[in-house]
Design an enzyme around this catalytic site. Structure first.
Site, PDB file in Angstrom:
ATOM      1  CB  VAL A 114      -1.324  40.419  54.779  1.00 34.21           C
ATOM      2  CG1 VAL A 114      -1.928  40.765  56.128  1.00 34.21           C
ATOM      3  CG2 VAL A 114      -2.329  39.717  53.875  1.00 34.21           C
ATOM      4  CB  ILE A 170     -16.795  28.469  58.984  1.00 34.17           C
ATOM      5  CG1 ILE A 170     -15.734  27.370  59.215  1.00 34.17           C
ATOM      6  CG2 ILE A 170     -17.123  29.200  60.291  1.00 34.17           C
ATOM      7  CD1 ILE A 170     -16.121  26.247  60.147  1.00 34.17           C
ATOM      8  CB  SER A 185     -12.329  44.416  59.966  1.00 36.75           C
ATOM      9  OG  SER A 185     -12.281  43.803  58.692  1.00 36.75           O
ATOM     10  CB  SER A 224      -9.317  26.175  53.335  1.00 37.95           C
ATOM     11  OG  SER A 224     -10.493  25.645  52.770  1.00 37.95           O
ATOM     12  CG  ASN A 249      -8.612  35.287  59.820  1.00 42.92           C
ATOM     13  OD1 ASN A 249      -9.303  34.273  59.850  1.00 42.92           O
ATOM     14  ND2 ASN A 249      -9.107  36.465  59.443  1.00 42.92           N
ATOM     15  CE  LYS A 271      -7.186  29.955  52.773  1.00 43.19           C
ATOM     16  NZ  LYS A 271      -6.843  30.829  53.903  1.00 43.19           N
ATOM     17  CE1 TYR A 330      -9.833  30.577  50.435  1.00 44.28           C
ATOM     18  CE2 TYR A 330     -10.453  28.259  50.332  1.00 44.28           C
ATOM     19  CZ  TYR A 330     -10.336  29.437  51.051  1.00 44.28           C
ATOM     20  OH  TYR A 330     -10.709  29.476  52.367  1.00 44.28           O
ATOM     21  N   GLY A 362      -6.627  40.459  59.064  1.00 45.16           N
ATOM     22  CA  GLY A 362      -7.994  40.405  58.529  1.00 45.16           C
ATOM     23  C   GLY A 362      -9.020  40.193  59.624  1.00 45.16           C
TER      24      GLY A 362
HETATM   25  P1  NAD Z   1     -13.963  36.903  55.594  1.00 47.44           P
HETATM   26  O1  NAD Z   1     -14.002  37.279  54.155  1.00 47.44           O
HETATM   27  O2  NAD Z   1     -15.122  37.224  56.474  1.00 47.44           O
HETATM   28  O3  NAD Z   1     -12.651  37.466  56.277  1.00 47.44           O
HETATM   29  C1  NAD Z   1     -11.420  37.601  55.609  1.00 47.44           C
HETATM   30  C2  NAD Z   1     -10.795  38.893  56.105  1.00 47.44           C
HETATM   31  O4  NAD Z   1      -9.545  39.098  55.436  1.00 47.44           O
HETATM   32  C3  NAD Z   1     -11.657  40.114  55.786  1.00 47.44           C
HETATM   33  O5  NAD Z   1     -11.777  40.889  56.961  1.00 47.44           O
HETATM   34  C4  NAD Z   1     -10.868  40.856  54.718  1.00 47.44           C
HETATM   35  O6  NAD Z   1     -11.047  42.260  54.751  1.00 47.44           O
HETATM   36  C5  NAD Z   1      -9.447  40.470  55.107  1.00 47.44           C
HETATM   37  N1  NAD Z   1      -8.508  40.649  54.008  1.00 47.44           N
HETATM   38  C6  NAD Z   1      -8.670  40.337  52.699  1.00 47.44           C
HETATM   39  N2  NAD Z   1      -7.585  40.692  52.003  1.00 47.44           N
HETATM   40  C7  NAD Z   1      -6.712  41.239  52.891  1.00 47.44           C
HETATM   41  C8  NAD Z   1      -5.410  41.800  52.781  1.00 47.44           C
HETATM   42  N3  NAD Z   1      -4.799  41.883  51.586  1.00 47.44           N
HETATM   43  N4  NAD Z   1      -4.814  42.287  53.896  1.00 47.44           N
HETATM   44  C9  NAD Z   1      -5.431  42.232  55.103  1.00 47.44           C
HETATM   45  N5  NAD Z   1      -6.671  41.705  55.268  1.00 47.44           N
HETATM   46  C10 NAD Z   1      -7.298  41.221  54.174  1.00 47.44           C
HETATM   47  O7  NAD Z   1     -13.672  35.337  55.618  1.00 47.44           O
HETATM   48  P2  NAD Z   1     -13.718  34.299  56.812  1.00 47.44           P
HETATM   49  O8  NAD Z   1     -14.714  33.284  56.443  1.00 47.44           O
HETATM   50  O9  NAD Z   1     -13.780  34.968  58.125  1.00 47.44           O
HETATM   51  O10 NAD Z   1     -12.286  33.607  56.605  1.00 47.44           O
HETATM   52  C11 NAD Z   1     -11.174  33.816  57.451  1.00 47.44           C
HETATM   53  C12 NAD Z   1     -10.074  32.831  57.033  1.00 47.44           C
HETATM   54  O11 NAD Z   1     -10.542  31.482  57.185  1.00 47.44           O
HETATM   55  C13 NAD Z   1      -9.652  32.976  55.569  1.00 47.44           C
HETATM   56  O12 NAD Z   1      -8.270  32.783  55.453  1.00 47.44           O
HETATM   57  C14 NAD Z   1     -10.404  31.859  54.889  1.00 47.44           C
HETATM   58  O13 NAD Z   1      -9.782  31.443  53.707  1.00 47.44           O
HETATM   59  C15 NAD Z   1     -10.386  30.789  55.961  1.00 47.44           C
HETATM   60  N6  NAD Z   1     -11.455  29.815  55.808  1.00 47.44           N
HETATM   61  C16 NAD Z   1     -12.762  30.165  55.887  1.00 47.44           C
HETATM   62  C17 NAD Z   1     -13.739  29.195  55.697  1.00 47.44           C
HETATM   63  C18 NAD Z   1     -15.199  29.477  55.791  1.00 47.44           C
HETATM   64  O14 NAD Z   1     -15.992  28.560  55.562  1.00 47.44           O
HETATM   65  N7  NAD Z   1     -15.632  30.687  56.109  1.00 47.44           N
HETATM   66  C19 NAD Z   1     -13.358  27.881  55.421  1.00 47.44           C
HETATM   67  C20 NAD Z   1     -12.020  27.567  55.345  1.00 47.44           C
HETATM   68  C21 NAD Z   1     -11.068  28.538  55.543  1.00 47.44           C
END
Ligand code: NAD
Length: 250
Positions: free
Chosen positions: A69, A191, A18, A145, A95, A162, A158, A16
C-alpha cells in the site's frame, strides 16, 4: 437489522487482510455477501500469500491481490484491476499497518519513515486511487489506534501515523460527502493478534490493569465496529472515530 448488514452486491477491499484484524474483517464482509479482495504484502517465504489464499478460499468469488500500500503506482494499478473485475468498489478498509517501536532518542529516520509510509501514506494512496472507482453510498473505514490519541511510550512513529489517520479521515469525509461516501476511523485498544503477541508479557500485564472491562480485546470486537460503519445503519455517520478499547481511553 439483518438486512442492514447484508452486503450482497457490494465489492470490498481490505488492505493487509492475510491475517489478524484484516482477515477477520474481510471474512465477516464476505460471509455477509460482499465480493471481497484479500490483499497481502509479498514476503520472501510466501507466507502472506498462502495465508491470503486460505482466507479467500472460504469466501465465494474472492480475489487475492498482492500490493504494497505504500507504493502509489502498485495501488493505482490494483484499483484499476478491481474496476475491471468488479465494476467498482463499495467498501475500502485501510487496515494494513506496522509497528517499529523505539524511543525518540534511539529511533532512526528509516524507522520513522517506514511506519509513516505504510500506516499513513498507504491509507492516503488507497483513498486517492479508490476515489475514481468508489460508487455512490460507498464506505471507507481507517484503522487508527488508541496510541494515536494517547501517544504511547516508544511509539512516536506509530502514534503519529495513527493520529494523522484521524485527520485524514475527517478531510476525506468532507471531500467525499457529496457522493454520499462516508469515511470513519476505528481506533482499537489492545487487541489479541500477532502484533500485540510480540510485546513483552510484563507490558501486556501492565496494560491489562488499565482496561476497565478487564480483558484484552478480540478481533471480533473490532470487526463488529467496522461492519456497523460499513452498513446502512451508519449512513449518517461520517468523519468519526469509534474507540474499541474496553474503556482504556475514554
Ligand atoms: P497484523 O500485523 O496482524 O496485520 C497487519 C497486516 O498488514 C499484515 O497482514 C501485514 O502483512 C499487512 N501489511 C504490512 N505492511 C503492508 C503493506 N505495505 N502493504 C500491504 N499490507 C501490509 O496487525 P493487526 O493487529 O491485525 O492490526 C491491523 C490494524 O489494526 C493495523 O493498522 C494496526 O495498526 C491496527 N491496530 C491494531 C491493534 C492491536 O492491538 N492489534 C491496536 C490498534 C490498532
Amino acid at each position: 437489522m439483518n438486512d442492514a448488514v447484508d452486503f450482497s452486491g457490494k465489492a470490498a477491499l481490505v488492505t493487509g487482510s492475510s491475517g489478524g484484524i484484516g482477515a477477520g474483517i474481510v471474512t465477516a464482509l464476505g460471509r455477509l455477501g460482499a465480493r471481497c479482495v484479500v490483499n497481502y504484502l509479498e514476503d520472501a517465504e510466501g507466507r502472506n500469500q498462502a495465508a491470503a489464499e486460505r482466507v479467500a478460499s472460504a469466501l465465494p468469488g474472492a480475489r487475492v491481490v498482492q500490493c504494497d500500500v505504500g507504493d502509489a503506482e502498485q495501488v493505482r494499478v490494483r484499483m484499476e484491476q478491481i474496476k475491471t473485475d468488479f465494476g467498482g468498489l463499495d467498501i475500502l478498509v485501510n487496515n494494513a499497518g506496522i509497528l517499529q517501536d523505539r524511543t525518540i532518542r534511539k529511533m532512526t529516520l528509516k524507522e520513522w519513515e517506514s511506519v509513516l509510509r505504510v500506516n499513513l501514506t498507504g491509507a492516503f494512496n488507497c483513498i486517492q486511487h479508490a476515489i475514481p472507482i468508489l460508487r455512490s453510498g460507498g464506505r471507507i473505514v481507517n484503522l487508527s489506534s488508541v496510541s494515536g490519541q494517547l501517544g504511547l511510550f516508544g511509539q512516536a512513529n506509530y502514534a503519529s501515523s495513527k493520529a494523522g489517520l484521524i485527520a485524514l479521515t475527517k478531510v476525506a469525509a468532507r471531500e467525499l460527502a457529496k457522493q454520499q461516501i462516508t469515511v470513519n476511523a476505528v481506533a482499537p485498544g489492545f487487541i489479541d493478534t500477532e502484533m500485540t503477541r510480540s510485546m513483552p508479557e510484563a507490558v501486556t500485564q501492565q496494560f491489562l490493569t488499565q482496561i476497565p472491562l478487564g480483558r484484552i480485546g478480540q478481533v471480533e470486537d473490532v470487526v463488529s465496529a467496522v461492519l456497523f460503519l460499513c452498513s446502512p445503519l451508519a449512513r449518517y455517520i461520517t468523519g468519526q472515530v469509534i474507540h474499541v478499547n474496553g474503556g482504556f481511553y475514554m
